[in-house]
Design an enzyme around this catalytic site. Structure first.
Site, PDB file in Angstrom:
ATOM      1  CG  HIS A  61      -1.785  -1.055   1.325  1.00  0.00           C
ATOM      2  ND1 HIS A  61      -2.262  -1.920   2.576  1.00  0.00           N
ATOM      3  CD2 HIS A  61      -2.401  -1.851   0.509  1.00  0.00           C
ATOM      4  CE1 HIS A  61      -2.727  -2.786   2.388  1.00  0.00           C
ATOM      5  NE2 HIS A  61      -3.033  -2.860   0.878  1.00  0.00           N
ATOM      6  CE  LYS A  70       1.717   3.218   5.466  1.00  0.00           C
ATOM      7  NZ  LYS A  70       1.366   2.167   4.711  1.00  0.00           N
ATOM      8  CE1 TYR A 130       0.393   2.684   9.274  1.00  0.00           C
ATOM      9  CE2 TYR A 130       0.041   0.287   9.774  1.00  0.00           C
ATOM     10  CZ  TYR A 130      -0.376   1.490   8.988  1.00  0.00           C
ATOM     11  OH  TYR A 130      -1.496   1.341   8.165  1.00  0.00           O
ATOM     12  CG  ASP A 169      -3.910  -5.869  -0.291  1.00  0.00           C
ATOM     13  OD1 ASP A 169      -4.159  -4.872  -0.520  1.00  0.00           O
ATOM     14  OD2 ASP A 169      -3.675  -6.355   0.922  1.00  0.00           O
TER      15      ASP A 169
END
Length: 182
Positions: A61, A70, A130, A169
């Site tokens: 992503h 991140k 995260y 995905d």
């Protein structure tokens, strides 16, 4: 904390200093001044937490606007965490780096803006936490195809585990067709 550049130098593996005794342990996972001294000056605006069972693959992503840096860590279980450089002006464009992150090793991975991110769950259950440097913006979210041969990620897929992957995905675009960064 120990900061180590990965094969793609902008992706940083962070190993916390652990203080333990008979009660358990204490560790600092983020401290703005220490991170800034290492060149990580992101201002985090959002924390995310996911739980996934063995064989789950999430990603890859990224957001084409409001790109997110991140800071990834695992609080339960173990994952293989991956970052793919999508910055066309970068000498490492299209290359990937992967690290095993676990609750046991307590490592974190800094993935700067301009990278696609994904992970594969190696343990029976894993929880990933995260920090993100920009807000989630679904209208800008894109998915890079997890198994694009042009990128060549060497996922440690286990033969006995069923691959669990979302339709979104599974339908990611290969690098040649993906929207990327300048």
């Amino acid at each position: 904390m120990k900061f180590t550049a990965c094969r793609i130098p902008d992706v940083i593996l962070i190993e916390p200093r652990l203080f333990g005794d008979q009660r358990g342990f204490f560790m600092e996972t983020y401290q703005q001044k220490v991170f800034a001294e290492q060149g990580i000056t992101a201002q985090f605006v959002q924390d995310n937490h996911s739980g996934s069972r063995r064989g789950t693959l999430r990603g890859l992503h990224y957001q084409i606007q409001q790109a997110q840096g991140k800071l990834v860590r695992v609080v339960a279980g173990q994952i293989f965490d991956v970052a793919v450089d999508l910055r066309r002006s970068s000498p490492t464009f299209g290359q990937w780096v992967g690290q095993v992150l676990s609750a046991e090793n307590k490592r974190q991975l800094w993935i700067p803006p301009g990278f696609a991110h994904g992970f594969y769950v190696l343990s029976e259950w894993a929880e990933v936490v995260y920090k993100a440097s920009d807000f989630y913006a679904p209208q800008w979210e894109r998915t890079l195809l997890w198994n694009d041969p042009a990128v060549g990620i060497e996922w440690p897929l286990e033969g006995s585990a069923e691959l669990l992957i979302s339709e979104k995905d599974r339908a990611g675009l290969p690098l040649a067709q993906a929207e990327t960064y300048p």
